[in-house]
Design a protein around this motif. Structure first.
Motif, PDB file in Angstrom:
ATOM      1  N   UNK A 155      55.021 -15.160   0.958  1.00 14.29           N
ATOM      2  CA  UNK A 155      55.973 -16.099   1.559  1.00 14.29           C
ATOM      3  C   UNK A 155      56.049 -17.426   0.812  1.00 14.29           C
ATOM      4  N   UNK A 156      54.945 -17.927   0.319  1.00 15.14           N
ATOM      5  CA  UNK A 156      54.915 -19.238  -0.339  1.00 15.14           C
ATOM      6  C   UNK A 156      55.054 -19.099  -1.857  1.00 15.14           C
ATOM      7  N   UNK A 157      54.412 -18.075  -2.423  1.00  7.77           N
ATOM      8  CA  UNK A 157      54.476 -17.883  -3.865  1.00  7.77           C
ATOM      9  C   UNK A 157      55.644 -17.039  -4.329  1.00  7.77           C
ATOM     10  N   UNK A 215      47.124 -27.824   2.940  1.00  6.43           N
ATOM     11  CA  UNK A 215      48.278 -28.071   3.801  1.00  6.43           C
ATOM     12  C   UNK A 215      48.561 -26.832   4.641  1.00  6.43           C
ATOM     13  N   UNK A 216      48.909 -27.047   5.894  1.00  2.71           N
ATOM     14  CA  UNK A 216      49.312 -25.918   6.724  1.00  2.71           C
ATOM     15  C   UNK A 216      50.663 -25.405   6.256  1.00  2.71           C
ATOM     16  N   UNK A 217      50.757 -24.089   6.078  1.00  2.00           N
ATOM     17  CA  UNK A 217      52.025 -23.472   5.710  1.00  2.00           C
ATOM     18  C   UNK A 217      52.301 -22.339   6.686  1.00  2.00           C
ATOM     19  N   UNK A 246      52.862 -17.475  11.880  1.00  2.00           N
ATOM     20  CA  UNK A 246      51.663 -18.279  12.122  1.00  2.00           C
ATOM     21  C   UNK A 246      51.471 -19.279  10.989  1.00  2.00           C
ATOM     22  N   UNK A 247      50.564 -20.217  11.210  1.00  2.00           N
ATOM     23  CA  UNK A 247      50.248 -21.213  10.199  1.00  2.00           C
ATOM     24  C   UNK A 247      48.861 -20.946   9.627  1.00  2.00           C
ATOM     25  N   UNK A 248      48.748 -21.063   8.298  1.00  2.00           N
ATOM     26  CA  UNK A 248      47.452 -20.868   7.635  1.00  2.00           C
ATOM     27  C   UNK A 248      47.227 -22.015   6.665  1.00  2.00           C
ATOM     28  N   UNK A 249      45.991 -22.149   6.222  1.00  2.00           N
ATOM     29  CA  UNK A 249      45.656 -23.200   5.266  1.00  2.00           C
ATOM     30  C   UNK A 249      44.636 -22.660   4.262  1.00  2.00           C
ATOM     31  N   UNK A 280      42.521 -21.627  -9.695  1.00  2.00           N
ATOM     32  CA  UNK A 280      42.502 -20.162  -9.606  1.00  2.00           C
ATOM     33  C   UNK A 280      41.385 -19.679  -8.690  1.00  2.00           C
ATOM     34  N   UNK A 281      40.871 -20.571  -7.899  1.00  2.00           N
ATOM     35  CA  UNK A 281      39.770 -20.228  -6.999  1.00  2.00           C
ATOM     36  C   UNK A 281      39.816 -21.188  -5.809  1.00  2.00           C
ATOM     37  N   UNK A 282      39.607 -20.652  -4.606  1.00  2.00           N
ATOM     38  CA  UNK A 282      39.661 -21.502  -3.426  1.00  2.00           C
ATOM     39  C   UNK A 282      38.836 -20.932  -2.292  1.00  2.00           C
ATOM     40  N   UNK A 283      39.089 -21.462  -1.105  1.00  2.00           N
ATOM     41  CA  UNK A 283      38.347 -21.076   0.097  1.00  2.00           C
ATOM     42  C   UNK A 283      39.332 -20.829   1.227  1.00  2.00           C
ATOM     43  N   UNK A 284      39.150 -19.727   1.934  1.00  2.00           N
ATOM     44  CA  UNK A 284      39.933 -19.458   3.128  1.00  2.00           C
ATOM     45  C   UNK A 284      38.978 -19.268   4.295  1.00  2.00           C
ATOM     46  N   UNK A 285      38.972 -20.192   5.195  1.00  2.00           N
ATOM     47  CA  UNK A 285      38.132 -20.176   6.397  1.00  2.00           C
ATOM     48  C   UNK A 285      36.688 -19.783   6.078  1.00  2.00           C
ATOM     49  N   UNK A 286      36.123 -20.476   5.094  1.00  2.00           N
ATOM     50  CA  UNK A 286      34.711 -20.301   4.789  1.00  2.00           C
ATOM     51  C   UNK A 286      34.382 -19.196   3.802  1.00  2.00           C
ATOM     52  N   UNK A 287      35.395 -18.500   3.258  1.00  2.00           N
ATOM     53  CA  UNK A 287      35.157 -17.435   2.285  1.00  2.00           C
ATOM     54  C   UNK A 287      35.844 -17.780   0.969  1.00  2.00           C
TER      55      UNK A 287
END
Length: 355
Positions: free
Chosen positions: A126-128, A176-178, A187-190, A226-233
């Protein structure tokens, strides 16, 4: 048989290999042994336990137990691993695994991880603006050998342009919430960049010598996006080419190892720096130590040095010099960083670090 980088191969001898190439000889799939049967192993699948192995352990295990998986490559002029075609039991593809997980057809995946993978793929869709068919999950999750507590997700984006879209989307919308999804599923995710508590884990996983300090490693990684975190993972955004982006045939190009060299140079193009192998075009080379050939390219087979430096930067690199001979073309010389997975004593970094 089409097998891409980051596909997994299950052999008839119950070993799991990760593909490291796009092009393969007729009689085997070039790949690296990652998981072996082990009654005391810390991973389980279909009632069988397995252990993960590193480079030295993988070569030693095959040499002792299954030497037919080792061969001398006339292309690379080194001993390599590869699954013989008659030993291939199953090709496990990241895009297929992600689809299975998204559809809830793998009850070994926890609801938490499944929801995170759905959110990641929805973010990039949806965003990319990247179709689901061009997204996948590799690493231990691909062959279903993940531990109960998954520490990171090797998320794959297929296609060089798609990967660029994914990086840019994360770079623009991190923290940012998207909004993703449709109808009742909206739904919204970050997604967040790497946070402090994860740096030590990543540093210990990637750096096995003193090539980079922790401060240097964190600085380089933080600017790649090229690396991040989604809800602690943790998650990686890995690049794999589509097959229509793969040129030539296996054997068209040969790599002749010449020895080790350390150089100083300027990056003239980083267009393929996130590919596997990562490739940088260079100029204005100064030879600091070792082999002195007309080196025009840096390449890396390890994720650590993918996207490490940028166009226009002055860098120092150390690795294995290779003469690259392609049919009907003049030979070129390159430095290969990551001739082993751990890249001991090999690196690409800024001449003057100002982190």
């Amino acid at each position: 048989m089409e097998v891409r980088t980051r596909d997994f191969i299950h052999s008839t001898d119950d070993m799991y290999f990760a593909s490291t190439n796009y092009l393969h000889p007729d009689n085997r799939i070039i790949s690296f042994l990652r998981y072996i049967p082990d009654e005391n192993g810390d991973r389980e699948k279909n009632g069988q336990r397995y252990s993960k192995v590193g480079s030295d352990e993988a070569f030693a295990y095959l040499k002792e137990n299954h030497p037919e998986y080792l061969y001398h490559s006339e292309v690379a002029n080194v001993t390599m691993m590869g699954v013989p075609i008659d030993k291939v039991d199953e090709i496990i593809r990241p895009e297929d695994r992600l689809k299975i997980i998204r559809e809830g057809k793998d009850n070994k995946i926890s609801d938490d991880i499944r929801e995170k993978l759905i959110d990641l793929s929805d973010f990039f869709y949806y965003i990319g603006g990247i179709d689901y068919d061009h997204l996948g999950i590799s690493g231990s999750t691909c062959p279903g050998l993940q531990k109960a507590e998954i520490s990171d997700l090797d998320f794959v984006v297929y296609g060089l342009e798609n990967h660029k879209k994914a990086i840019n989307a994360f770079k623009k919308y991190h923290d940012r919430e998207v909004e993703v999804g449709e109808g009742s599923n909206k739904r919204k995710i970050i997604l967040n960049p790497i946070q402090n508590e994860f740096w030590q884990h990543l540093f210990e996983k990637r750096i096995k010598d003193d090539s980079l300090t922790k401060e240097e490693f964190c600085w380089y990684e933080s600017r790649k996006f090229n690396r991040g975190v989604i809800r602690g993972t943790l998650f990686d955004i890995l690049c794999t080419r589509n097959m229509n982006e793969v040129e030539g045939e296996y054997g068209d190009t040969r790599y002749i190892p010449l020895g080790i060299s350390e150089i100083e140079c300027t990056i003239t193009s980083d267009l393929k720096s996130m590919d596997n192998p990562a490739v940088y075009e260079i100029s204005d080379v100064e030879y600091l130590d070792g082999i002195k050939e007309e080196i025009t390219q840096l390449a890396s087979l390890t994720h650590t040095y993918a996207g490490e430096v940028l166009e226009g930067e002055r860098v120092i690199a150390r690795g294995k010099v290779e003469k690259v001979v392609t049919n009907n073309q003049e030979p070129i010389y390159r430095i290969l960083v990551g001739s082993t997975r751990e890249s001991i004593g090999e690196y690409i970094k800024l001449k003057e670090f100002e982190g």
